[in-house]
Design an enzyme around this catalytic site. Structure first.
Site, PDB file in Angstrom:
ATOM      1  CG  ASN A 212      -0.290   0.014   2.536  1.00  0.00           C
ATOM      2  OD1 ASN A 212       0.749   0.644   2.723  1.00  0.00           O
ATOM      3  ND2 ASN A 212      -0.879  -0.676   3.509  1.00  0.00           N
ATOM      4  CB  ALA A 213       0.158   4.836  -0.383  1.00  0.00           C
ATOM      5  CG  ASP A 214       0.723   4.868   4.851  1.00  0.00           C
ATOM      6  OD1 ASP A 214       1.084   5.974   4.419  1.00  0.00           O
ATOM      7  OD2 ASP A 214      -0.353   4.682   5.448  1.00  0.00           O
ATOM      8  CD  GLU A 215       2.031  -2.559   3.460  1.00  0.00           C
ATOM      9  OE1 GLU A 215       1.518  -3.229   4.394  1.00  0.00           O
ATOM     10  OE2 GLU A 215       1.849  -2.820   2.247  1.00  0.00           O
ATOM     11  CG  ASP A 286      -6.061 -11.234   1.717  1.00  0.00           C
ATOM     12  OD1 ASP A 286      -4.875 -10.898   1.879  1.00  0.00           O
ATOM     13  OD2 ASP A 286      -6.863 -11.401   2.654  1.00  0.00           O
TER      14      ASP A 286
END
Length: 519
Positions: A212-215, A286
């Site tokens: 995701n964007a934060d990751e 998922d």
């Protein structure tokens, strides 16, 4: 891999059906979880504590975590092997039975007496989760259990067309399992890593990662502010994200804002989530990873894979609980948008509602006869200029007047179906005049976008749009790809070359640079 799918420029109903028919063998490695959704009612508080009393009415159990990824792959038509670790307990038995009932091969699902199956039980009242109870191996996993899992992981790789690593950070895939996957003999053609920390799998050199964007930003030590333009930021970070993850391509998920596909060739492709009512959905990530892997294993180009995965995620986001998207679900979802060219009156009413909600309307037009990558790149550029993208198609009669009796190749209804299936396109309509000026005057979009080698003073629409206070934007001119060139290649037989493909096998098309978004 079906190489005839390699050149498909867009996600259509036919493409979804053909993907399902490829039935790739996909191995999923990861933490199996049992998701419990316990539904009840509550109308009073407990005397002994400030807590609601819940009268349970129904208890549902479904595979979650990496097991949900396997369930989604099976529902989309893949042959699936699942590699994971469960306990010799009731939860482990429920998981095994549910996976097997869905057609997932559970021969590589390792059960150990010292392991507690990971469970997440949600107590739900009036479609609201009151509390979630988590159980599992808080102390980690014994070396003997991980060694058995590593052996299963290697065995499950044999003959696989694709693999998905689903790492939730419990430690199940660390140590022995990770080393086994890194040094196994024989690698599937497609490897996807769906992990809380993609950098931990960089040595695997995955084909795809799905942070995701934060990751994604965290991989390169960058923090994202809450109101930041996440798509723009991760795009600028693309080389660093790919280097840190070791991946050939990354699809960064932006929840309600869709996704951004980034690869080492400099490709940037946006998908746009279809609006859905807020539900207590779980596991959309998922579903996305499963669908992305399925599409790539089937042979679709990466941008179309991202669109396929976005459509599947849209299905489950609109549902309650942990669910899967099947091929039939995906076909039904696309059918909601495919072929729905709105009449001008209906379109005007809908755009009035969009404006009332504060959304910026972008309008573009063209023949879009034989859709190619130049078109999709251009339409994604147009979408980024606002919130709602309207595409106006020239009618068949209008195309013939503009391009001659041999055109269009595809009828207006077919062209509308293909365009409506693109996640970046919100509304499609058809106009019969030689220019869209009458329709522009009626709809008065905030932005009129045009692709090609035009200038503002050469566009007859410029004066009209500026007259009511709108903005005209000329999008990038990409000269290497045009509809006329595609039509010429279709109609001109290719000479036989030295690298003739054996009969019955399709030669993989040569990759072309994204080019001009001409009609």
């Amino acid at each position: 891999m079906d190489e005839t799918l390699f050149g498909e420029p867009a996600l259509t109903l036919d493409v979804v059906r053909r993907v399902a028919l490829t039935a790739p063998l996909v191995t999923v490695y990861g933490e199996p979880m049992l998701d419990g959704w316990w539904h009840g009612s509550s109308n009073r508080m407990a005397r002994e504590a400030p807590a609601p009393i819940v009268a349970l009415r129904r208890q549902d159990f479904v595979p979650g975590g990496a097991a949900n990824t396997a369930m989604n792959l099976a529902a989309l038509g893949a042959r699936v092997r699942f590699v994971g670790l469960v306990g010799e307990d009731e939860a482990g038995s429920r998981l095994r039975d549910a996976l097997a009932a869905a057609g997932v091969d559970v021969a590589f699902l390792v059960a150990r007496p010292e392991v507690r199956t990971i469970t997440k039980t949600r107590i739900v009242v009036a479609d609201q989760v009151l509390v979630r109870l988590d159980e599992g191996n808080e102390a980690g996993f014994a070396d003997e259990a991980l060694a058995a899992l590593a052996d299963a992981a290697v065995a499950a790789t044999v003959g696989a067309d694709a693999a998905v690593v689903c790492d939730y950070g419990t430690g199940m895939l660390g140590g022995a399992v990770r080393e086994a996957l890194l040094h196994r003999i024989g690698r599937p053609a497609v490897v996807t890593v769906d992990a809380y920390d993609s950098g931990g799998w960089a040595e695997l050199a995955p084909d795809l990662v799905t942070p995701n964007a934060d990751e994604a930003a965290g991989l390169v030590g960058v923090g994202l502010k809450r109101e930041a333009d996440r798509a723009a930021i991760v795009t600028t970070l693309a080389p660093r994200i790919l280097e840190a993850s070791g991946a050939g391509a990354a699809v960064v998920t932006l929840d309600r804002d869709g996704t951004v596909l980034l690869d080492r060739a400099g490709t940037v492709h946006r998908t746009w989530a279809r609006p859905a009512s807020d539900r207590q959905a779980s596991g959309a990530g998922d579903t996305f990873a499963a669908a992305l892997t399925m599409a790539r294993a089937a042979g679709l180009p990466l941008p179309v894979c991202a669109d396929y995965a976005q459509a599947a995620a849209d299905v489950v986001v609109g549902r309650f609980g942990t669910s899967v998207c099947s091929t039939d679900d995906l076909l039904a979802r696309l059918a909601e948008f495919a072929g729905r060219a709105l009449d001008h009156e209906d379109l005007a009413r809908r755009l009035a509602g969009e404006r009332a909600a504060g959304r910026r309307v972008v309008f573009t037009n063209g023949c879009f006869d034989v859709l190619h990558r130049g078109h999709t790149a251009y339409l994604n550029q147009a979408k980024r200029l606002g919130d709602v993208l309207v595409v106006a198609l020239n009618s068949d009669e209008s195309v013939r007047r503009l391009k001659g009796d041999s055109r269009p190749i595809n009828a207006a209804a077919d062209r509308a179906e293909v365009l409506a299936s693109l996640s970046c396109v919100d509304y499609v309509t058809i106009f019969s005049t030689d220019t869209p000026i009458p329709l522009i005057q009626r709809l008065q979009p905030d932005v009129y976008a045009k692709g090609g080698d035009y200038t503002l003073d050469r566009l007859p629409e410029t004066e009209v749009v500026r007259g009511y206070g709108g903005e005209v934007r000329i999008l990038d001119y990409l000269p290497d790809y045009s509809t006329s060139a595609v039509v010429d290649r279709i109609r001109t037989p290719s000479p036989v070359s030295d690298d003739v493909v054996p009969q019955g096998r399709a030669k993989r098309p040569v990759r072309s640079r994204v080019g001009r978004a001409a009609g």
